[in-house]
Design a protein around this motif. Structure first.
Motif: not given
Lengths: 270, 121
Positions: B83-87
């Motif tokens: 769910s990271a901003k930029q996986p």
């Protein structure tokens, strides 16, 4: 309805016994317009007061989380926090030595065996590294584009549309208010016009009444005058007739003789 | 207020599908599935070796508690890596390599019988 029931239950549970757990996750369907505005505002207030602005809220230990950044990694996949946690005990190179030593121990004791399947692991590692090295930029770019487009489509665009709709609505309302202000003057003007019409009709009717009364009075006057004239003429005629009737022949003769005498006297003087 | 599914009348309440009993929305705010809402204990990395047995004795080994702990860990992993901003590929590769290791370990006893080279270690 479910969410309101749940919220009420939460509020009651908070009052009575603190250990009561919540069985129903609040259902938040923001497209449900069957509720009235007051109900929705009340619900919004309840939720805000329960979850966010409650005086018992422990913001320091339980903050509202946001979307995280990716944790830093070493060797593509291993989280940097492992090194951070082992740093006080092992220093910078210790974790590497631990990992490599552990791996070598497992190989040395033959807990990991160099069977013919091991080549698959090397091939997989090499292929993965190759793909990561070659496609990383493209994948990141593509992912970020997709994320941006998704955010744009699901968050920014609806927000912009909603903002525009509300701005239009506000503009519309302000125009309506402005027009409503104008209606006051228009009402006054119309009222003045109607007053003028009423005044005109009133004056017309007064004039009509005057002319009608004048007609009747003129009629009465004319009638009176006619009666008087008739009586006067009749009396005059009656008196003259009676006077003429009352003249005797002797009086006539005496009168004619008098006239002749007078004429002779006038002729003698001239 | 129902406390969850009741399978056998009122006698058996498993607490499935509920929030944790320690969770109080007035204090903790919005619920995050990876958070532990009970009384905090010492972190594992701060535990001395001498205190380890004591620390392990304080843990809850009920199957449901273990399941919930696993669920918290899974949620935390998903929150951090997917769910990271930029996986990146990292989360995906962790899963794949984890499966590889699991699969290798599964067949290791069988493999060791036929592929050992040394008799004594």
């Amino acid at each position: 309805m479910l969410s309101r029931v749940a919220l009420r239950a939460v509020a009651q549970a908070g009052k009575g016994h603190a250990t009561a757990s919540v069985a129903v996750v609040p259902q938040r369907n923001f497209n449900d317009h069957t509720r009235s505005l007051d109900e929705r505002l009340k619900l919004f207030k309840e939720v805000t007061e329960t979850y966010y602005t409650n005086p018992e809220r422990d913001v320091k230990n339980f903050p509202v989380e946001t979307l995280p950044d990716l944790p830093p990694t070493r060797m593509i996949i291993f989280p940097d926090s492992w090194w951070a946690n082992l740093y006080p005990k092992m220093g910078t190179s210790g974790p590497y030595v631990l990992g490599l030593g552990g791996l070598l121990t497992l190989f040395g004791k033959e807990y990991i065996l160099m069977d013919h399947h091991m080549s698959e692991a090397y091939a997989f590692a090499a292929g993965t590294f190759f793909l990561w090295y070659k496609l990383r930029d493209y994948i990141v770019k593509d992912t970020m584009t997709t994320i941006k487009e998704t955010n744009e489509a699901n968050w920014d665009a609806p927000k912009a549309v909603a903002k525009k709709q509300y701005a239009d609505a506000i503009q519309h309302m302000e125009t309506a208010i402005w027009q409503e202000d104008g209606q006051r003057y228009l009402y006054e003007a119309k009222r003045e016009g109607i007053d003028l019409q009423l005044e005109a009709i009133y004056r017309q009717r007064v004039a009509e009444a005057r002319s009608e009364i004048k007609k009747r009075l003129d009629y009465q006057l004319a009638k009176e005058t006619a009666v008087k004239n008739f009586e006067h003429n009749y009396m005059t005629r009656w008196i003259i007739d009676n006077v003429v009737k009352g003249i005797t022949p002797e009086q006539e003769k005496a009168s004619i003789a008098q006239c002749l005498g007078d004429l002779k006297a006038i002729a003698a003087r001239q | 207020m129902s406390k969850g599914p009741k399978f056998f009348g009122n006698h058996m309440n498993l607490g499935l599908g509920n929030f944790p009993a320690e969770y109080n929305p007035k204090v903790h705010g919005p619920y995050y599935p990876w958070k532990w809402y009970g009384a905090p204990d010492k972190a594992f990395r701060d535990v001395k070796v001498g205190e380890l047995a004591q620390w392990l004795g304080r843990r809850n080994y009920h199957p449901f508690a273990l399941t919930r702990a696993f669920g918290r860990g899974l949620a935390k992993w998903r929150y951090n890596w997917l769910s990271a901003k930029q996986p990146s590929m990292a989360g995906f590769l962790q899963v794949v390599i984890g499966f590889c290791v699991f699969s290798y370990a599964q067949f290791l006893p069988e493999t060791r019988k036929s592929h050992r080279h040394y008799k004594y270690h």
